[in-house]
Design a protein around this motif. Structure first.
Motif, PDB file in Angstrom:
ATOM      1  N   THR A  77       0.837  -1.203   0.000  1.00 45.38           N
ATOM      2  CA  THR A  77       0.000   0.000   0.000  1.00 45.38           C
ATOM      3  C   THR A  77       0.869   1.249   0.000  1.00 45.38           C
ATOM      4  O   THR A  77       1.833   1.333   0.759  1.00 45.38           O
ATOM      5  CB  THR A  77      -0.927   0.010   1.235  1.00 45.38           C
ATOM      6  OG1 THR A  77      -1.714  -1.175   1.228  1.00 45.38           O
ATOM      7  CG2 THR A  77      -1.834   1.218   1.233  1.00 45.38           C
ATOM      8  N   ALA A  78       0.508   2.199  -0.845  1.00 45.17           N
ATOM      9  CA  ALA A  78       1.132   3.526  -0.838  1.00 45.17           C
ATOM     10  C   ALA A  78       0.124   4.489  -0.224  1.00 45.17           C
ATOM     11  O   ALA A  78      -1.023   4.548  -0.652  1.00 45.17           O
ATOM     12  CB  ALA A  78       1.486   3.953  -2.256  1.00 45.17           C
ATOM     13  N   ALA A 139       7.512  17.741  -0.819  1.00 45.68           N
ATOM     14  CA  ALA A 139       6.693  16.735  -1.507  1.00 45.68           C
ATOM     15  C   ALA A 139       7.198  16.493  -2.926  1.00 45.68           C
ATOM     16  O   ALA A 139       7.205  15.359  -3.411  1.00 45.68           O
ATOM     17  CB  ALA A 139       5.234  17.180  -1.532  1.00 45.68           C
ATOM     18  N   GLY A 140       7.633  17.553  -3.589  1.00 43.29           N
ATOM     19  CA  GLY A 140       8.149  17.409  -4.948  1.00 43.29           C
ATOM     20  C   GLY A 140       9.417  16.586  -5.003  1.00 43.29           C
ATOM     21  O   GLY A 140       9.609  15.787  -5.930  1.00 43.29           O
ATOM     22  N   ALA A 141      10.300  16.747  -4.018  1.00 44.74           N
ATOM     23  CA  ALA A 141      11.546  15.970  -3.984  1.00 44.74           C
ATOM     24  C   ALA A 141      11.264  14.486  -3.819  1.00 44.74           C
ATOM     25  O   ALA A 141      11.834  13.640  -4.521  1.00 44.74           O
ATOM     26  CB  ALA A 141      12.438  16.477  -2.852  1.00 44.74           C
ATOM     27  N   ILE A 142      10.347  14.151  -2.906  1.00 48.25           N
ATOM     28  CA  ILE A 142      10.009  12.739  -2.706  1.00 48.25           C
ATOM     29  C   ILE A 142       9.250  12.205  -3.917  1.00 48.25           C
ATOM     30  O   ILE A 142       9.454  11.057  -4.338  1.00 48.25           O
ATOM     31  CB  ILE A 142       9.177  12.563  -1.411  1.00 48.25           C
ATOM     32  CG1 ILE A 142      10.013  12.947  -0.192  1.00 48.25           C
ATOM     33  CG2 ILE A 142       8.664  11.142  -1.273  1.00 48.25           C
ATOM     34  CD1 ILE A 142      11.244  12.104   0.028  1.00 48.25           C
ATOM     35  N   GLY A 143       8.381  13.033  -4.495  1.00 48.46           N
ATOM     36  CA  GLY A 143       7.647  12.611  -5.693  1.00 48.46           C
ATOM     37  C   GLY A 143       8.582  12.326  -6.858  1.00 48.46           C
ATOM     38  O   GLY A 143       8.392  11.352  -7.598  1.00 48.46           O
ATOM     39  N   ASN A 156      14.067   2.059  -5.706  1.00 47.33           N
ATOM     40  CA  ASN A 156      13.454   1.714  -6.989  1.00 47.33           C
ATOM     41  C   ASN A 156      12.365   2.715  -7.348  1.00 47.33           C
ATOM     42  O   ASN A 156      11.834   3.411  -6.483  1.00 47.33           O
ATOM     43  CB  ASN A 156      12.859   0.306  -6.932  1.00 47.33           C
ATOM     44  CG  ASN A 156      13.921  -0.754  -6.726  1.00 47.33           C
ATOM     45  OD1 ASN A 156      15.045  -0.598  -7.186  1.00 47.33           O
ATOM     46  ND2 ASN A 156      13.576  -1.812  -6.019  1.00 47.33           N
ATOM     47  N   LYS A 157      12.015   2.744  -8.624  1.00 45.75           N
ATOM     48  CA  LYS A 157      10.892   3.571  -9.063  1.00 45.75           C
ATOM     49  C   LYS A 157       9.612   3.006  -8.460  1.00 45.75           C
ATOM     50  O   LYS A 157       9.388   1.804  -8.476  1.00 45.75           O
ATOM     51  CB  LYS A 157      10.784   3.566 -10.587  1.00 45.75           C
ATOM     52  CG  LYS A 157      11.951   4.196 -11.292  1.00 45.75           C
ATOM     53  CD  LYS A 157      11.766   4.098 -12.789  1.00 45.75           C
ATOM     54  CE  LYS A 157      12.966   4.666 -13.509  1.00 45.75           C
ATOM     55  NZ  LYS A 157      12.835   4.567 -14.968  1.00 45.75           N
ATOM     56  N   VAL A 158       8.792   3.894  -7.916  1.00 45.70           N
ATOM     57  CA  VAL A 158       7.546   3.482  -7.273  1.00 45.70           C
ATOM     58  C   VAL A 158       6.347   3.809  -8.153  1.00 45.70           C
ATOM     59  O   VAL A 158       5.342   3.100  -8.140  1.00 45.70           O
ATOM     60  CB  VAL A 158       7.413   4.152  -5.884  1.00 45.70           C
ATOM     61  CG1 VAL A 158       6.114   3.778  -5.217  1.00 45.70           C
ATOM     62  CG2 VAL A 158       8.582   3.792  -5.005  1.00 45.70           C
ATOM     63  N   CYS A 159       6.455   4.869  -8.933  1.00 38.51           N
ATOM     64  CA  CYS A 159       5.312   5.318  -9.731  1.00 38.51           C
ATOM     65  C   CYS A 159       4.961   4.360 -10.858  1.00 38.51           C
ATOM     66  O   CYS A 159       3.855   4.429 -11.397  1.00 38.51           O
ATOM     67  CB  CYS A 159       5.571   6.727 -10.297  1.00 38.51           C
ATOM     68  SG  CYS A 159       5.492   7.996  -9.019  1.00 38.51           S
ATOM     69  N   PHE A 162       2.601   2.190  -8.504  1.00 35.87           N
ATOM     70  CA  PHE A 162       1.507   2.966  -7.905  1.00 35.87           C
ATOM     71  C   PHE A 162       1.230   4.214  -8.761  1.00 35.87           C
ATOM     72  O   PHE A 162       1.432   5.338  -8.309  1.00 35.87           O
ATOM     73  CB  PHE A 162       1.868   3.371  -6.472  1.00 35.87           C
ATOM     74  CG  PHE A 162       2.112   2.213  -5.550  1.00 35.87           C
ATOM     75  CD1 PHE A 162       1.048   1.491  -5.047  1.00 35.87           C
ATOM     76  CD2 PHE A 162       3.397   1.852  -5.204  1.00 35.87           C
ATOM     77  CE1 PHE A 162       1.260   0.424  -4.194  1.00 35.87           C
ATOM     78  CE2 PHE A 162       3.625   0.784  -4.349  1.00 35.87           C
ATOM     79  CZ  PHE A 162       2.559   0.072  -3.852  1.00 35.87           C
ATOM     80  N   ASP A 163       0.757   4.001  -9.967  1.00 32.67           N
ATOM     81  CA  ASP A 163       0.581   5.119 -10.896  1.00 32.67           C
ATOM     82  C   ASP A 163      -0.541   6.065 -10.486  1.00 32.67           C
ATOM     83  O   ASP A 163      -0.413   7.282 -10.601  1.00 32.67           O
ATOM     84  CB  ASP A 163       0.375   4.611 -12.322  1.00 32.67           C
ATOM     85  CG  ASP A 163      -0.806   3.665 -12.449  1.00 32.67           C
ATOM     86  OD1 ASP A 163      -1.208   3.069 -11.427  1.00 32.67           O
ATOM     87  OD2 ASP A 163      -1.334   3.528 -13.570  1.00 32.67           O
ATOM     88  N   LYS A 164      -1.647   5.526  -9.969  1.00 28.37           N
ATOM     89  CA  LYS A 164      -2.764   6.391  -9.552  1.00 28.37           C
ATOM     90  C   LYS A 164      -2.363   7.252  -8.353  1.00 28.37           C
ATOM     91  O   LYS A 164      -2.729   8.426  -8.270  1.00 28.37           O
ATOM     92  CB  LYS A 164      -3.996   5.564  -9.223  1.00 28.37           C
ATOM     93  CG  LYS A 164      -4.650   4.956 -10.444  1.00 28.37           C
ATOM     94  CD  LYS A 164      -5.828   4.104 -10.061  1.00 28.37           C
ATOM     95  CE  LYS A 164      -6.386   3.406 -11.298  1.00 28.37           C
ATOM     96  NZ  LYS A 164      -7.427   2.436 -10.946  1.00 28.37           N
ATOM     97  N   PHE A 165      -1.636   6.666  -7.431  1.00 25.25           N
ATOM     98  CA  PHE A 165      -1.161   7.403  -6.260  1.00 25.25           C
ATOM     99  C   PHE A 165      -0.283   8.581  -6.703  1.00 25.25           C
ATOM    100  O   PHE A 165      -0.435   9.702  -6.211  1.00 25.25           O
ATOM    101  CB  PHE A 165      -0.362   6.467  -5.336  1.00 25.25           C
ATOM    102  CG  PHE A 165       0.190   7.139  -4.116  1.00 25.25           C
ATOM    103  CD1 PHE A 165      -0.597   7.335  -2.993  1.00 25.25           C
ATOM    104  CD2 PHE A 165       1.511   7.582  -4.082  1.00 25.25           C
ATOM    105  CE1 PHE A 165      -0.091   7.965  -1.865  1.00 25.25           C
ATOM    106  CE2 PHE A 165       2.025   8.211  -2.964  1.00 25.25           C
ATOM    107  CZ  PHE A 165       1.225   8.392  -1.853  1.00 25.25           C
TER     108      PHE A 165
END
Length: 198
Positions: A77-78, A139-143, A156-159, A162-165
């Motif tokens: 879960t994200a 938030a932008g740095a973590i995003g 690793n890449k998370v998006c 978890f693309d919708k998140f």
């Protein structure tokens, strides 16, 4: 001679009246712009806090426990409250939203333009600009880290998963950025208004 005196006298009266009318019109338009920008900052800050505050996504992740066995699917879960930068972002937007509501009431109540209240509101507007831009940076740095990953720290890449998140997070960051710009414009208008008076 009488006609010259009469025309110059009327011209002076009319120009004085026009100057007063322009000053009143400018004051009303500035107050209207101030109210609209505060309401906009309130709505955008509220939307940013809510969109990120309800942001949650669960996906099945394949995890290899032993190299000789097939991978096991585990739910992951994200959620926004798993990272302190996202918590800061949501709280900062909630604070900015609450302040925008209070400053909107103060602006509407301060029709006489008392200097003490006006100065306090300008200072707090500036604090909100700093607060929102710092939250946007965090938030932008973590995003960005979630989108691109970081091989140096083995993130690793998370998006990808978890693309919708990530999409909702990006939308919330955009809304918060617009709220920060609204507060910044309020500060610029206040400085411009003070400069005009002196």
């Amino acid at each position: 001679m009488y006609s010259q005196y009469k025309s110059s006298s009327n011209g002076g009266i009319e120009s004085g009246v026009r100057e007063r009318e322009v000053a009143v019109a400018n004051k009303r338009s500035m107050r209207g712009c101030d109210v609209v920008l505060r309401f906009l900052a309130l709505a955008l800050g509220f939307a940013a806090a809510v969109v990120f505050g309800v942001n949650k996504e669960t996906e099945m992740v394949a995890v290899t426990l032993v190299a000789s066995l097939p991978p096991v699917n585990i739910p992951a879960t994200a959620k926004w409250n798993y990272l302190s930068a996202f918590k800061y972002f949501v709280v900062a937007n909630a604070i900015a939203c609450g302040y925008a509501a209070i400053s909107l009431v103060l602006t509407l109540a301060n029709r006489n333009g008392r200097k003490g209240i006006t100065t306090l509101v300008i200072i707090l507007d500036l604090v909100m600009v700093a607060l929102l831009f710092s939250a946007l940076g965090a938030a932008g740095a973590i995003g960005l880290m979630a989108k691109q990953g970081n091989s140096h720290v083995q993130w690793n890449k998370v998006c990808d998963l978890f693309d919708k998140f990530c999409e909702r997070g990006a939308a919330s960051i955009g809304l918060s950025g617009a709220a920060a710009v609204a507060f910044f414009v309020l500060v610029v208008l206040a400085i411009f208004n003070l400069h005009k008076k002196h």
